[in-house]
Design an enzyme around this catalytic site. Structure first.
Site, PDB file in Angstrom:
ATOM      1  N   HIS A  90       0.766  -1.394  -0.076  1.00  0.00           N
ATOM      2  CA  HIS A  90      -0.212  -0.039  -0.136  1.00  0.00           C
ATOM      3  C   HIS A  90       0.809   1.211  -0.018  1.00  0.00           C
ATOM      4  O   HIS A  90       0.387   2.285  -0.199  1.00  0.00           O
ATOM      5  CB  HIS A  90      -0.916   0.008   1.218  1.00  0.00           C
ATOM      6  CG  HIS A  90      -1.870  -1.109   1.127  1.00  0.00           C
ATOM      7  ND1 HIS A  90      -2.791  -1.268   0.354  1.00  0.00           N
ATOM      8  CD2 HIS A  90      -2.132  -2.175   2.003  1.00  0.00           C
ATOM      9  CE1 HIS A  90      -3.764  -2.188   0.576  1.00  0.00           C
ATOM     10  NE2 HIS A  90      -3.143  -2.747   1.651  1.00  0.00           N
ATOM     11  N   HIS A 115       5.804   6.683   6.593  1.00  0.00           N
ATOM     12  CA  HIS A 115       5.562   6.273   5.380  1.00  0.00           C
ATOM     13  C   HIS A 115       4.968   7.142   4.566  1.00  0.00           C
ATOM     14  O   HIS A 115       4.737   8.312   5.156  1.00  0.00           O
ATOM     15  CB  HIS A 115       4.613   4.922   5.579  1.00  0.00           C
ATOM     16  CG  HIS A 115       3.245   5.436   6.130  1.00  0.00           C
ATOM     17  ND1 HIS A 115       2.933   5.127   7.588  1.00  0.00           N
ATOM     18  CD2 HIS A 115       2.058   5.786   5.757  1.00  0.00           C
ATOM     19  CE1 HIS A 115       1.766   5.597   7.729  1.00  0.00           C
ATOM     20  NE2 HIS A 115       1.171   6.144   6.855  1.00  0.00           N
ATOM     21  N   HIS A 117       2.499   8.950   1.232  1.00  0.00           N
ATOM     22  CA  HIS A 117       1.169   9.077   0.352  1.00  0.00           C
ATOM     23  C   HIS A 117       1.499  10.161  -0.562  1.00  0.00           C
ATOM     24  O   HIS A 117       1.994  10.984  -0.602  1.00  0.00           O
ATOM     25  CB  HIS A 117      -0.027   9.341   1.341  1.00  0.00           C
ATOM     26  CG  HIS A 117      -0.377   8.634   2.381  1.00  0.00           C
ATOM     27  ND1 HIS A 117      -1.191   7.483   2.200  1.00  0.00           N
ATOM     28  CD2 HIS A 117      -0.108   8.375   3.754  1.00  0.00           C
ATOM     29  CE1 HIS A 117      -1.217   6.840   3.413  1.00  0.00           C
ATOM     30  NE2 HIS A 117      -0.566   7.368   4.229  1.00  0.00           N
ATOM     31  N   HIS A 134       4.057  10.502   6.712  1.00  0.00           N
ATOM     32  CA  HIS A 134       3.190  10.415   8.319  1.00  0.00           C
ATOM     33  C   HIS A 134       4.392   9.686   9.217  1.00  0.00           C
ATOM     34  O   HIS A 134       4.696   8.403   8.988  1.00  0.00           O
ATOM     35  CB  HIS A 134       1.968   9.521   7.940  1.00  0.00           C
ATOM     36  CG  HIS A 134       1.076  10.202   7.574  1.00  0.00           C
ATOM     37  ND1 HIS A 134      -0.122   9.340   7.054  1.00  0.00           N
ATOM     38  CD2 HIS A 134       0.918  11.592   7.125  1.00  0.00           C
ATOM     39  CE1 HIS A 134      -0.900  10.456   6.465  1.00  0.00           C
ATOM     40  NE2 HIS A 134      -0.349  11.594   6.356  1.00  0.00           N
ATOM     41  N   THR A 200      -5.799   6.626   8.577  1.00  0.00           N
ATOM     42  CA  THR A 200      -6.171   6.826   7.160  1.00  0.00           C
ATOM     43  C   THR A 200      -6.414   5.713   6.479  1.00  0.00           C
ATOM     44  O   THR A 200      -6.694   5.768   5.194  1.00  0.00           O
ATOM     45  CB  THR A 200      -5.337   8.070   6.465  1.00  0.00           C
ATOM     46  OG1 THR A 200      -4.259   7.520   6.301  1.00  0.00           O
ATOM     47  CG2 THR A 200      -5.184   9.373   7.368  1.00  0.00           C
ATOM     48  N   THR A 201      -6.103   4.546   7.202  1.00  0.00           N
ATOM     49  CA  THR A 201      -6.207   3.288   6.501  1.00  0.00           C
ATOM     50  C   THR A 201      -7.052   2.227   7.284  1.00  0.00           C
ATOM     51  O   THR A 201      -7.188   2.589   8.638  1.00  0.00           O
ATOM     52  CB  THR A 201      -4.910   2.555   6.335  1.00  0.00           C
ATOM     53  OG1 THR A 201      -4.262   2.185   7.513  1.00  0.00           O
ATOM     54  CG2 THR A 201      -4.163   3.299   5.332  1.00  0.00           C
TER      55      THR A 201
END
Length: 249
Positions: A90, A115, A117, A134, A200-201
């Site tokens: 992801h 990680h 995005h 993040h 957010t996941t």
């Protein structure tokens, strides 16, 4: 009885696995950023993910409007340690043990992982930045605090370039990064947005104290392209604010 430091580190190792954007391990519910596994369906994919559909403190949000407040200064006590770069299916995630801690809103949170995005998950006045990183933290009771930093094209950041060079192209693969200093991916911590939100996941748990830095970090467009070649879009859409307060210093 185990020492408090041992307990914090043990919790950190567990949360680093459980609370990150996870890969498609056997038995896990498949989710994605589009199609039938996309964000609009997350709440229907598992009974444990109801917050994704029905929660009222969901993230990300648009941070274009905020209320002025006296916020305690964010203090970063991160330290160089051995890090590993992982493609978890992801995102590209960077894991490290004993990476130091942050003081956020007067509480101590251990740094677990960070990680990326693309585009940014948080927006400013409805506009995305090219990317967002993040930094995920947790305290000894499992409460989470995430620091979000916007990434903008127009500069050169040696750490970001190194991480994108090391980023594995295959899901589940990992590369050792050696000792790196994550502070290179942080801007001015004195200018921040603060609000209560969620992961957010999936499972979208509403357990996160969010701090979003107002000043972006400038990186090279080629390095952004290296990430988006692997993950063209891995950002959840912004969520309703409902009755929450968004504060800025």
């Amino acid at each position: 009885m185990p020492s408090p430091i041992f307990l914090v580190r043990s919790l950190a190792l567990g949360l680093a696995f459980l609370l990150s954007p996870l890969s498609h391990a056997a038995g896990q519910v498949h989710w994605d950023y589009s199609g039938q596994g996309g964000p609009s369906h997350w709440g229907d994919l598992s009974a444990d993910w109801e917050d994704c559909r029905a929660g009222h403190q969901q993230s990300p949000i648009d941070i274009g409007r905020a209320t002025a407040a006296l916020l305690l200064k964010v203090e970063l006590h991160w330290q160089a340690t051995e890090w590993t770069v992982i493609n978890n299916g992801h995102t590209i995630q960077v894991n490290g043990a004993s990476a130091g801690y942050a003081m956020i809103d007067g509480a101590r949170y251990e740094l677990l992982q960070f990680h990326f995005h693309a585009p940014s998950e948080h927006t400013v006045g409805g506009a995305h930045f090219p990317m967002e990183v993040h930094f995920v933290h947790a305290d000894a009771e499992g409460r989470l605090a995430v620091i979000g930093v916007m990434l903008q094209a127009g500069g050169n950041n040696s750490l970001f370039r190194t991480l994108m060079f090391l980023a594995p192209k295959e899901e589940g693969a990992q590369s050792p990064a050696g000792q790196i200093e994550p502070l290179e991916l942080v801007s001015d911590v004195s200018r921040v947005i603060r609000y209560q939100g969620s992961l957010t996941t999936p499972p979208c748990s509403e357990t996160v104290l969010w701090t979003v830095l107002k000043q972006p970090v400038f990186v090279n467009q080629r390095d952004i392209d290296a990430f988006t070649a692997l993950f063209p879009m891995n950002a959840r859409p912004v969520q309703p604010l409902f009755r929450r307060f968004v504060l800025e210093n």
